[in-house]
Design an enzyme around this catalytic site. Structure first.
Site, mmCIF file in Angstrom:
data_model
loop_
_atom_site.group_PDB
_atom_site.id
_atom_site.type_symbol
_atom_site.label_atom_id
_atom_site.label_comp_id
_atom_site.label_asym_id
_atom_site.label_seq_id
_atom_site.Cartn_x
_atom_site.Cartn_y
_atom_site.Cartn_z
ATOM 1 N N ASP A 119 0.928 -1.106 -0.227
ATOM 2 C CA ASP A 119 -0.170 0.014 0.093
ATOM 3 C C ASP A 119 0.971 1.293 0.040
ATOM 4 O OD1 ASP A 119 -1.797 2.203 0.517
ATOM 5 O OD2 ASP A 119 -2.742 1.192 2.244
ATOM 6 N N LYS A 183 -1.959 10.351 -12.478
ATOM 7 C CA LYS A 183 -3.516 10.548 -12.619
ATOM 8 C C LYS A 183 -4.263 11.409 -11.512
ATOM 9 C CE LYS A 183 -6.004 6.688 -12.623
ATOM 10 N NZ LYS A 183 -6.573 5.828 -13.453
HETATM 11 C C1 LIG Z 1 -6.073 2.074 -12.975
HETATM 12 S S1 LIG Z 1 -5.535 0.944 -12.136
HETATM 13 C C2 LIG Z 1 -3.695 0.658 -12.644
HETATM 14 C C3 LIG Z 1 -3.621 0.330 -14.334
HETATM 15 C C4 LIG Z 1 -2.344 0.157 -14.568
HETATM 16 N N1 LIG Z 1 -1.590 1.447 -15.050
HETATM 17 C C5 LIG Z 1 -2.147 -0.681 -15.947
HETATM 18 O O1 LIG Z 1 -1.704 -0.331 -16.997
HETATM 19 O O2 LIG Z 1 -2.191 -1.913 -16.037
HETATM 20 C C6 LIG Z 1 -5.146 1.658 -10.503
HETATM 21 C C7 LIG Z 1 -4.225 0.775 -9.544
HETATM 22 O O3 LIG Z 1 -4.026 1.659 -8.452
HETATM 23 C C8 LIG Z 1 -3.842 0.764 -7.374
HETATM 24 N N2 LIG Z 1 -3.812 1.512 -6.052
HETATM 25 C C9 LIG Z 1 -4.930 2.210 -5.581
HETATM 26 N N3 LIG Z 1 -4.520 2.522 -4.394
HETATM 27 C C10 LIG Z 1 -3.122 2.189 -4.179
HETATM 28 C C11 LIG Z 1 -2.453 2.179 -3.019
HETATM 29 N N4 LIG Z 1 -2.668 3.178 -1.917
HETATM 30 N N5 LIG Z 1 -1.205 1.637 -3.104
HETATM 31 C C12 LIG Z 1 -0.883 1.061 -4.343
HETATM 32 N N6 LIG Z 1 -1.668 0.789 -5.417
HETATM 33 C C13 LIG Z 1 -2.825 1.267 -5.149
HETATM 34 C C14 LIG Z 1 -5.041 -0.335 -7.586
HETATM 35 O O4 LIG Z 1 -5.202 -1.335 -6.851
HETATM 36 C C15 LIG Z 1 -5.220 -0.426 -9.348
HETATM 37 O O5 LIG Z 1 -4.827 -1.567 -9.420
#
Ligand SMILES: C[S@@+](CC[C@H](N)C(=O)[O-])C[C@H]1O[C@@H](n2cnc3c(N)ncnc32)[C@H](O)[C@@H]1O
Length: 254
Positions: A119, A183
């Site tokens: 995380d 993003k």
């Molecule tokens: C839109 S997806 C990313 C897609 C990726 N860029 C791809 O091309 O496959 C967003 C990701 O952010 C991760 N995420 C959200 N909050 C997070 C955190 N606090 N720490 C790590 N990952 C996180 C989610 O688990 C998710 O897999």
């Protein structure tokens, strides 16, 4: 996933998903959108793990972000589309560059990519990432998005929180001249955060790649030319008002 059926002219027919018991209206809509999305079909065809891969491909085409031998941190990497794209562009399989990726979710390994399931909000995350990287980074990119609650204000605050931490992390690890890509949500970038970025980077702008759905409020902030800590101190001493240089005021790139 099934391939959409084609009409007599060879063009895919729009797939309609029937409402079924146990399927909510939003999951019915999601499924219908996935089945009709040309980027989803193209990702499958070309071997990218996500349609998100095209967002990075398109932003790279516009801004020339990825170069051979680069050292990259990929935050929120699952299922791995951005890391796949970056690995190819930097020549990772030829032993060039480095990619360190993290996500809350596990991913299928990508050759050469150092992945950790963690995380980013955990207090020790930056330290662990820095240890994995073993040096400075040329690009910190974040596609992180917390699961939407549907409550606009909460979602806005959550993404701003993630971006603020990502910027703080980027400041610690980027080499001078480095790039930060993250993003954000339209209207969701706090003014102070933008002003801060403009002080730390020579150019800051917003990018909305074509692969980012037009009806989505998502947008990317792209900051290039990291000034480095020493340079930043000099800029501060010179009494910058936080609005950055003329170059930093580049218009939004839609
Ligand atoms: C839109 S997806 C990313 C897609 C990726 N860029 C791809 O091309 O496959 C967003 C990701 O952010 C991760 N995420 C959200 N909050 C997070 C955190 N606090 N720490 C790590 N990952 C996180 C989610 O688990 C998710 O897999």
């Amino acid at each position: 996933m099934t391939t959409p059926p084609r009409g007599p002219d060879g063009r895919p027919l729009k797939v309609r998903v029937k409402k079924s018991r146990g399927r909510t209206t939003s999951s019915q809509k999601w499924l219908q959108r996935q089945l009709n999305d040309p980027y989803v079909a193209r990702a499958k065809r070309e071997g990218w793990r996500s349609r998100a891969a095209f967002k990075l491909i398109e932003m790279d085409e516009k801004a020339r972000l990825l170069k051979r031998g680069m050292r990259i941190v990929d935050l929120g990497a699952a299922p791995g589309g951005w890391s796949q794209v970056a690995a190819k562009k930097i020549g990772l399989e030829e032993g060039l560059g480095k990619i360190v990726a993290i996500d809350l979710l596990e991913i299928e390994p990508i050759p050469g990519v150092a992945f950790a399931q963690m995380d980013f909000l955990a207090p020790d995350a930056p330290e662990r990432l820095i240890a994995m990287l073993g040096g400075q980074a040329d690009l910190v990119m974040s596609d992180m998005a917390a699961n939407a609650t549907g409550h606009k204000k909460t979602d806005h605050l959550r993404i701003v929180g993630l971006v603020e931490l990502a910027v703080e992390f980027a400041r610690q690890v980027l080499a001078p001249g480095g790039t930060f890509l993250a993003k954000v949500i339209q209207g969701g970038m706090e003014a102070t955060l933008l002003a801060d970025l403009k002080r730390d980077f020579t150019q800051v702008r917003h990018v909305k790649p074509a692969a980012s759905r037009a009806d989505s409020a998502e947008l990317y902030v792209l900051a290039t030319g990291f000034r480095g800590e020493a340079d930043r101190a000099e800029t501060d001493d010179a009494g910058t008002d936080g609005t950055g240089t003329a170059e930093a005021q580049a218009p939004r790139d839609q």
